[in-house]
Motif scaffolding. Structure first.
Motif: not given
Length: 149
Positions: A70, A72, A74-75, A98, A101-105
């Motif tokens: 997986y 992220c 975003n990062d 993540c 940044c807490q975005m969904t992987l």
């Protein structure tokens, strides 16, 4: 039989040693009927409890499950996580945040790179390729490959 991938950026060396696939003990009965087994795989109580509840409601296990790579979106940091999907009135699968940044992987798959290298691309966005979070490069060397059971 699962695979072990030791992947490193061709420019800066950032990488991951990731297990993919499943081993002999990963029958649906072992993984999805044993709460502790599933909890050990997903390392998330909420996902485990929701999965067990949906299975009791009659959701069915999709045959495509196992360890996966997986990232992220975003990062672009890489992670080794356990993937599965349950089919019912709605589809359900684990959503891992993540840690940075807490975005969904999102799950990745292998794509062809230049000779001797590989690339990773996002499964849900086939035109989107992973790139190194440290240097921006998009190619990886497979430093080691093996099987696990």
């Amino acid at each position: 039989m699962g695979e072990i991938h030791d992947l490193h950026c061709t420019k800066c060396g950032y990488g991951i040693k990731a297990d993919t696939g499943i081993g002999m003990l990963y029958s649906p009965e072992n993984v999805f009927r044993n709460r502790q087994f599933l909890l050990d795989l997903v390392d998330n109580t909420k996902i485990t409890d929701q999965t067990m509840s949906l299975l009791k409601e009659g959701y069915e296990i999709n045959e495509d499950y196992g360890h996966a790579i997986y990232a992220c979106p975003n990062d672009f940091y890489l992670f080794d996580k356990f993937y599965f999907q349950l089919n019912g009135p709605n589809k359900f699968g684990p959503q891992y945040p993540c840690p940075y940044c807490q975005m969904t992987l999102e799950r990745l798959t292998f794509a062809k790179g230049n000779p001797g290298t590989t690339k990773l691309k996002f499964i849900e966005e086939p035109d989107k390729y992973w790139h190194c979070p440290k240097c921006g490069n998009d190619e990886l060397n497979e430093m080691a490959f093996g099987n696990w059971d």
